[in-house]
Design a protein around this motif. Structure first.
Motif, PDB file in Angstrom:
ATOM      1  N   PHE A   1       0.813  -1.214   0.000  1.00 31.94           N
ATOM      2  CA  PHE A   1       0.000   0.000   0.000  1.00 31.94           C
ATOM      3  C   PHE A   1       0.850   1.269   0.000  1.00 31.94           C
ATOM      4  O   PHE A   1       0.489   2.271  -0.618  1.00 31.94           O
ATOM      5  CB  PHE A   1      -0.952   0.004   1.191  1.00 31.94           C
ATOM      6  CG  PHE A   1      -2.090  -0.959   1.057  1.00 31.94           C
ATOM      7  CD1 PHE A   1      -3.034  -0.788   0.059  1.00 31.94           C
ATOM      8  CD2 PHE A   1      -2.203  -2.047   1.908  1.00 31.94           C
ATOM      9  CE1 PHE A   1      -4.088  -1.686  -0.091  1.00 31.94           C
ATOM     10  CE2 PHE A   1      -3.250  -2.941   1.767  1.00 31.94           C
ATOM     11  CZ  PHE A   1      -4.195  -2.763   0.767  1.00 31.94           C
TER      12      PHE A   1
ATOM     13  N   THR B   1       0.397   4.121  -2.779  1.00 39.14           N
ATOM     14  CA  THR B   1       0.090   5.486  -2.348  1.00 39.14           C
ATOM     15  C   THR B   1       1.134   6.464  -2.861  1.00 39.14           C
ATOM     16  O   THR B   1       0.815   7.562  -3.341  1.00 39.14           O
ATOM     17  CB  THR B   1       0.027   5.570  -0.808  1.00 39.14           C
ATOM     18  OG1 THR B   1      -0.966   4.673  -0.337  1.00 39.14           O
ATOM     19  CG2 THR B   1      -0.323   6.979  -0.352  1.00 39.14           C
TER      20      THR B   1
ATOM     21  N   VAL C   1     -12.448   6.468  -1.288  1.00 38.39           N
ATOM     22  CA  VAL C   1     -12.344   5.489  -0.196  1.00 38.39           C
ATOM     23  C   VAL C   1     -11.010   4.754  -0.266  1.00 38.39           C
ATOM     24  O   VAL C   1     -10.317   4.579   0.747  1.00 38.39           O
ATOM     25  CB  VAL C   1     -13.517   4.479  -0.256  1.00 38.39           C
ATOM     26  CG1 VAL C   1     -13.299   3.337   0.737  1.00 38.39           C
ATOM     27  CG2 VAL C   1     -14.843   5.184   0.038  1.00 38.39           C
ATOM     28  N   VAL C   2     -10.631   4.325  -1.470  1.00 39.60           N
ATOM     29  CA  VAL C   2      -9.371   3.595  -1.647  1.00 39.60           C
ATOM     30  C   VAL C   2      -8.176   4.467  -1.287  1.00 39.60           C
ATOM     31  O   VAL C   2      -7.240   4.021  -0.600  1.00 39.60           O
ATOM     32  CB  VAL C   2      -9.252   3.078  -3.104  1.00 39.60           C
ATOM     33  CG1 VAL C   2      -7.847   2.528  -3.357  1.00 39.60           C
ATOM     34  CG2 VAL C   2     -10.291   2.003  -3.375  1.00 39.60           C
TER      35      VAL C   2
ATOM     36  N   TRP D   1      -8.101   7.066   0.724  1.00 40.05           N
ATOM     37  CA  TRP D   1      -8.057   7.264   2.177  1.00 40.05           C
ATOM     38  C   TRP D   1      -7.464   6.035   2.872  1.00 40.05           C
ATOM     39  O   TRP D   1      -6.631   6.160   3.773  1.00 40.05           O
ATOM     40  CB  TRP D   1      -9.466   7.524   2.726  1.00 40.05           C
ATOM     41  CG  TRP D   1      -9.888   8.956   2.712  1.00 40.05           C
ATOM     42  CD1 TRP D   1     -10.872   9.519   1.962  1.00 40.05           C
ATOM     43  CD2 TRP D   1      -9.318  10.029   3.481  1.00 40.05           C
ATOM     44  NE1 TRP D   1     -10.961  10.871   2.208  1.00 40.05           N
ATOM     45  CE2 TRP D   1     -10.031  11.211   3.145  1.00 40.05           C
ATOM     46  CE3 TRP D   1      -8.287  10.103   4.410  1.00 40.05           C
ATOM     47  CZ2 TRP D   1      -9.736  12.449   3.711  1.00 40.05           C
ATOM     48  CZ3 TRP D   1      -7.994  11.345   4.985  1.00 40.05           C
ATOM     49  CH2 TRP D   1      -8.712  12.488   4.636  1.00 40.05           C
ATOM     50  N   TYR D   2      -7.904   4.850   2.452  1.00 41.84           N
ATOM     51  CA  TYR D   2      -7.405   3.614   3.060  1.00 41.84           C
ATOM     52  C   TYR D   2      -5.891   3.484   2.869  1.00 41.84           C
ATOM     53  O   TYR D   2      -5.154   3.169   3.808  1.00 41.84           O
ATOM     54  CB  TYR D   2      -8.121   2.411   2.441  1.00 41.84           C
ATOM     55  CG  TYR D   2      -7.657   1.090   2.996  1.00 41.84           C
ATOM     56  CD1 TYR D   2      -8.105   0.643   4.241  1.00 41.84           C
ATOM     57  CD2 TYR D   2      -6.777   0.277   2.279  1.00 41.84           C
ATOM     58  CE1 TYR D   2      -7.688  -0.571   4.764  1.00 41.84           C
ATOM     59  CE2 TYR D   2      -6.345  -0.938   2.792  1.00 41.84           C
ATOM     60  CZ  TYR D   2      -6.808  -1.362   4.033  1.00 41.84           C
ATOM     61  OH  TYR D   2      -6.375  -2.559   4.542  1.00 41.84           O
TER      62      TYR D   2
ATOM     63  N   VAL E   1      -3.942   6.155   5.037  1.00 41.18           N
ATOM     64  CA  VAL E   1      -3.866   5.809   6.458  1.00 41.18           C
ATOM     65  C   VAL E   1      -2.817   4.716   6.686  1.00 41.18           C
ATOM     66  O   VAL E   1      -2.041   4.761   7.650  1.00 41.18           O
ATOM     67  CB  VAL E   1      -5.239   5.353   6.979  1.00 41.18           C
ATOM     68  CG1 VAL E   1      -5.112   4.740   8.373  1.00 41.18           C
ATOM     69  CG2 VAL E   1      -6.207   6.532   7.007  1.00 41.18           C
ATOM     70  N   ASN E   2      -2.772   3.738   5.780  1.00 40.43           N
ATOM     71  CA  ASN E   2      -1.836   2.633   5.939  1.00 40.43           C
ATOM     72  C   ASN E   2      -0.410   2.991   5.549  1.00 40.43           C
ATOM     73  O   ASN E   2       0.535   2.302   5.955  1.00 40.43           O
ATOM     74  CB  ASN E   2      -2.290   1.436   5.094  1.00 40.43           C
ATOM     75  CG  ASN E   2      -3.416   0.659   5.733  1.00 40.43           C
ATOM     76  OD1 ASN E   2      -3.187  -0.211   6.571  1.00 40.43           O
ATOM     77  ND2 ASN E   2      -4.649   0.988   5.370  1.00 40.43           N
TER      78      ASN E   2
END
Length: 425
Positions: A206, A210, A406-407, A409-410, A413-414
């Motif tokens: 991730f 990102t 949504v993706v 944001w996920y 955060v990770n």
């Protein structure tokens, strides 16, 4: 940019009825150039030195599995750009102004985040320009960064800065793609394995996705092409079809460039060469693929990517400032852009972070900024449709954009911890 700002105010949506044939031809040519300029401004901003360094770094770490990260970034790019470009050009308002109309005060927050992210990005772009001239001519990277900043400043001080920017980014983008294709052919990558891993990766990281998304559509890049279209007078529902084409074609150009660059570096990594990810990994890859010639090609590609990204980051970041003062338009905006480039250069010359590490870090930071702006636009699409001229907005596009929010944001955060760990490395 002074000339494009004036054009935005005076250029009609169509050539006036009864215009002489020569006037129509001139208008059509200018409109085509402005659309191509917006497309390539976004594309060359997305294909900056950060992306090239990130691609080399992550291909060394993940091998062919990094292909999935590229696919994910392209799909997210489409979801983001199709929504943002459509809303901005429908309303004829810059992102920060539209955000303020939808949620008072949010436009100021968005502007601060974009300018901050753009400044960090531009420091990395300046570092990348220095690395490019170092590989091309052997110049000290700091001197190369300073020379590149002066060239970018000269472009914005030109009498018709907007037209100059359009031509520079179009030609530079095409040259960059051609040179990278040459190296990709010479490196002999395992194309079959890359295609397999694109759909069925051995591993998913991730932080990597990102960072790569942030480096290609995060921060200011999301708004670069759309704001350029506004400055050229391309606004209103009558232009939605051409805006959509420009957004899609821009993503296709960046997608092709990303994958070709990945294949060029994968061919080297697959042959057993270990890249120096703490130094200049992309230079190592190009050099291993084509020797001294490859190193010079890398220098040219990296410098082109950097100088066009300096232009894109400075122009787009400053385009958010009029929300604070209506005076920052026209020639005043050009001077603010020059100041933005100078500040980026001064910070680059005084910090001690290694350029390659900085280039990966800035992509990550802008990946963290991306979901904030995207969420604002999704709020506008779902709940403030009256701001979009009362037109029926495609529901499927809102669903896709919301899923992308949504993706992102996920992933943000990770990935926040690993991204900031880069500075401690």
């Amino acid at each position: 940019m002074s000339d494009t700002s004036n054009e935005a105010a005076t250029t009609p949506a169509e050539a006036p009825p009864g215009s002489p044939p020569d006037a129509v031809k001139v208008f059509t040519s200018a409109r085509r150039r402005s659309l191509l300029g917006a497309l390539f401004l976004m594309a060359t901003s997305a294909i900056g030195p950060g992306f090239i360094t990130q691609t080399a770094t992550f291909t060394q770490q993940l091998g062919a599995a990094f292909a999935f990260g590229i696919l994910a970034s392209i799909l997210l790019d489409l979801a983001v750009q199709m929504n943002v470009w459509r809303m901005i050009t429908l309303t004829g308002k810059r992102a920060s102004v539209l955000a303020n109309d939808a949620l008072p005060g949010s436009g100021y927050v968005l502007a601060v985040l974009i300018v901050f992210g753009g400044l960090i990005f531009n420091i990395g772009n300046t570092a990348g320009a220095g690395l490019g001239l170092n590989a091309l001519f052997g110049l000290d990277p700091r001197l190369g960064g300073a020379i590149s900043a002066v060239i970018a400043i000269a472009i914005f001080l030109a009498k018709r800065a907007g037209a100059v920017v359009d031509r520079v980014v179009i030609v530079a983008g095409l040259v960059m793609i051609v040179l990278t294709v040459i190296v990709a052919i010479m490196s002999g990558p395992p194309v079959g394995e890359a295609l397999k891993q694109t759909m069925l990766p051995d591993t998913i990281n991730f932080a990597t996705i990102t960072t790569i998304v942030g480096g290609t559509v995060g921060g200011y890049i999301t708004y670069a092409g759309a704001h350029k279209l506004l400055d050229s007078g391309t606004a209103g529902p009558e232009h939605i079809a051409e805006v959509n084409r420009a957004a899609i074609n821009g993503i296709l150009v960046t997608g092709i460039m990303r994958y070709v660059l990945f294949l060029a570096i994968l061919g080297v990594v697959a042959s057993g060469v270990v890249l120096d990810v703490a130094g200049n990994p992309a230079a190592d890859a190009f050099s291993a693929a084509a020797g001294e010639t490859g190193l010079r090609i890398f220098g040219a590609v990296f410098w082109i990517a950097a100088i066009t990204s300096v232009i894109g980051a400075a122009y787009t970041s400053v385009s958010f400032l009029p929300v604070f003062s209506a005076r920052i338009t026209g020639r005043a905006a050009d001077l603010w852009t020059v100041g933005f480039i100078l500040v980026s250069l001064v910070i680059y010359l005084t910090i001690g972070t290694a350029p390659a590490t900085l280039l990966v870090f800035v992509g990550g930071v802008n990946g963290l900024i991306l979901p904030i702006g995207l969420t604002l636009f999704m709020y506008i699409g779902w709940f403030r449709g009256s701001l979009l001229g009362g037109l029926r907005y495609p529901r499927w596009l809102l669903v896709v954009g919301t899923l992308a929010a949504v993706v992102t944001w996920y992933m943000a955060v990770n990935a926040v911890g690993p991204i900031f760990d880069l500075l401690a490395a």
